[in-house]
Scaffold this motif. Sequence first.
Motif, PDB file in Angstrom:
ATOM      1  N   THR A 183      73.020  49.169  59.491  1.00 21.80           N
ATOM      2  CA  THR A 183      74.447  49.154  59.155  1.00 21.80           C
ATOM      3  C   THR A 183      74.893  50.541  58.692  1.00 21.80           C
ATOM      4  O   THR A 183      74.262  51.157  57.837  1.00 21.80           O
ATOM      5  N   GLN A 184      75.976  51.025  59.300  1.00 19.52           N
ATOM      6  CA  GLN A 184      76.561  52.305  58.909  1.00 19.52           C
ATOM      7  C   GLN A 184      77.777  52.043  58.014  1.00 19.52           C
ATOM      8  O   GLN A 184      78.199  50.910  57.836  1.00 19.52           O
ATOM      9  N   THR A 188      82.066  50.049  58.352  1.00 23.51           N
ATOM     10  CA  THR A 188      81.891  48.632  58.666  1.00 23.51           C
ATOM     11  C   THR A 188      82.867  47.834  57.811  1.00 23.51           C
ATOM     12  O   THR A 188      83.140  48.211  56.666  1.00 23.51           O
ATOM     13  N   MET A 192      77.589  49.799  67.129  1.00 24.23           N
ATOM     14  CA  MET A 192      78.530  50.837  66.715  1.00 24.23           C
ATOM     15  C   MET A 192      78.907  51.722  67.894  1.00 24.23           C
ATOM     16  O   MET A 192      78.272  51.666  68.933  1.00 24.23           O
ATOM     17  N   THR A 215      81.756  50.648  63.476  1.00 23.25           N
ATOM     18  CA  THR A 215      81.242  49.352  63.925  1.00 23.25           C
ATOM     19  C   THR A 215      82.278  48.673  64.811  1.00 23.25           C
ATOM     20  O   THR A 215      83.453  48.583  64.452  1.00 23.25           O
TER      21      THR A 215
END
Length: 404
Positions: A284-285, A288, A377, A386
């Motif tokens: 996860t970046q 988001t 993403m 995302t």
Amino acid sequence: MKVLIKAALAAGLALSAAPSFAQDTIKIGALYPFSGGLALLGDESFRGLEIAVEERNAAGGINGRKLEIVRGDAVDPNQAVGEARRLTSVDKVSVIFGTYSSSLSLAATQVAELAGVPYFELGAVSDPITERGFKNVYRTNPTARMFANRMVSAVAEAVAPALGVDPKSLKIAIIHEDSLYGQTVAGYQQARAKEMGLNVVETLPYSAKSVDLTPVILRLKSAGVDVVLQTSYQNDTVLFFRQMKEQGFKPKAVMGAGGGYSLRDTMQAVGAENMEGALNVDFTQFRTNPKAAPGIDEFVKKYEAKYGMAPRSGHSLTNYMGAKVFFDAMAAAKDLSGPAIREAVMAVDVPEGTTATGWGAKFDESGQNVRATPFLMQWQGGELVTVFPPEAAVAEMKTGVGAQ
């Protein structure tokens, strides 16, 4: 003499009445590559654990006991073994957290398993880490197989609908650097594509040290490839995008498996306009939707306040989320023995969409979290945002790659 004895007794009573620092803390090992070639992301990973520890201690620790970090620096598998032995037998830590690198984790977890010390893996992706029948090894993050499956599934669930076509009509190519990393992900991709009935027309390995990927690109071009799935490091990612432009190869979609696709340095080397539209499946970046990853914005604020900079990658967030899950399990365990921790970890039941990474937490018998589904993403306007699934997206997915 009596005075001395009385004084000694009084001192002894005073010391015994004072709380022991060792008794009132829980020592936890933090085993990461803090030096050497992996140090940047090793340290970034550790920062997530460090923030989670500070947060937990500020809230009273675990059942009233504060957490004390004992660091172990592992630059290679041999050092990982040595440091794991030190942490378990000399420092007598209750548990170990780590590790970022799969090769380091594979080595260190063997030591912890033999010592009966729980090992919490927060970032290494190699599937065999949790496939050896160990009873003291647990992992919160997604595996290489999960990344590969998400990439292939995204072709059918996100790319094809965006293009308005049947997924089975798309010509897919799997290209990968030829080390264990690339071979493993590509193998899982091929299996998943076959399972889904998708059309893989090329599978092309190459050396990550290649200075010319033109033969690969010309092969993709002549095969009329629509979608490229690439597993790569930074240098080969940069080379691929530069030479794709030189050869005028414009597939409908290009998707990476983390690695070079996640780094801002890659985008800057290639040029934002040339990286535009490139897809990426990864941890996860930070761009988001917080509704799908509650706590993500708060984590960034805590990170910036502590380190005076923005997070360098999603590794810190991934380690932060995993540490919090395991701290809760430790608090629920009747004691910190291996069997008690295992019972508590097996009882963990965190729904997806309720943590700062957006993942949930539910562990199978191997110790793997089965609710860690990575997001899709895309590079848009020089930012990695995302785009899938919809509840986590902050932007709509674009089609095409590079300046169209």
